[in-house]
Design a protein around this motif. Structure first.
Motif, short mmCIF file in Angstrom:
data_model
loop_
_atom_site.label_atom_id
_atom_site.label_comp_id
_atom_site.label_asym_id
_atom_site.label_seq_id
_atom_site.Cartn_x
_atom_site.Cartn_y
_atom_site.Cartn_z
N HIS A 127 -2.76 -7.60 4.64
CA HIS A 127 -1.95 -7.28 3.46
C HIS A 127 -2.49 -6.04 2.76
O HIS A 127 -3.66 -5.71 2.88
N LYS B 19 -1.72 -3.59 -1.00
CA LYS B 19 -0.98 -3.25 -2.21
C LYS B 19 -0.95 -1.74 -2.31
O LYS B 19 -1.97 -1.08 -2.13
N ALA C 52 8.00 -6.47 -3.02
CA ALA C 52 7.16 -7.31 -2.16
C ALA C 52 7.96 -7.81 -0.96
O ALA C 52 9.13 -8.18 -1.09
N ILE D 57 2.84 -5.30 -0.76
CA ILE D 57 2.94 -5.65 -2.18
C ILE D 57 2.91 -4.37 -3.02
O ILE D 57 2.08 -3.50 -2.79
N HIS E 237 1.25 -11.10 -5.28
CA HIS E 237 0.35 -11.01 -4.14
C HIS E 237 -0.36 -12.35 -3.92
O HIS E 237 -0.36 -12.90 -2.81
#
Length: 147
Positions: free
Chosen positions: A67, A69, A76, A105, A113
């Protein structure tokens, strides 16, 4: 949280080609980019790779949840990829990864998240879900597996 709401059909593949983690991360990020879910591929991929350096996202049971951000992610979302042959990942159980859930995200959505990660992890800890994912070969059986 309904995890299915974050996974669109154009971000799912049952034919991951990568056999190593780095190539799989790139392949999954490209899937998100091609679907328009990530606006800048290299910036998003950098965020995912940096996160991966902190601690492996190979959680065991043939599953990884990389993952990242990034400001390049407008909303998302989650991509899913399945490998028939397995991917070398440095997983917690030191076994190959067959199912990859990649979370994208927006940069400042910490709560989203954490919610996505915890919801997905709770589902994936069940053996029957893991087995159903390994058997899934189309979008309908995939959605049933994570229901």
């Amino acid at each position: 949280m309904n995890i299915q709401e974050y996974i669109s059909k154009d971000c799912v593949t049952f034919q991951l080609q990568a056999d190593k983690k780095e190539a799989a991360l790139k392949e999954m990020a490209e899937l998100l980019y091609q679907a328009g879910k990530v606006k800048n591929l290299s910036l998003y991929l950098k965020a995912v790779e940096e996160r991966e350096l902190e601690y492996t996202t190979g959680i065991g049971g043939g599953i990884a949840i990389p993952h990242g951000k990034s400001a390049t992610v407008p909303h998302a979302c989650i991509a899913f990829g399945k490998s028939e042959t397995g991917i070398t990942w440095n997983s917690l159980d030191e076994k190959p990864v067959y199912c990859v859930f990649m979370l994208a995200i927006p940069e400042h959505e910490d709560e989203t998240h954490l919610d996505m990660l915890s919801t997905l992890a709770r589902k994936l800890m069940h053996q029957e879900v893991q087995e159903a994912l390994l058997q899934a070969n189309d979008i309908d059986t995939f959605y049933q597996a994570i229901e």
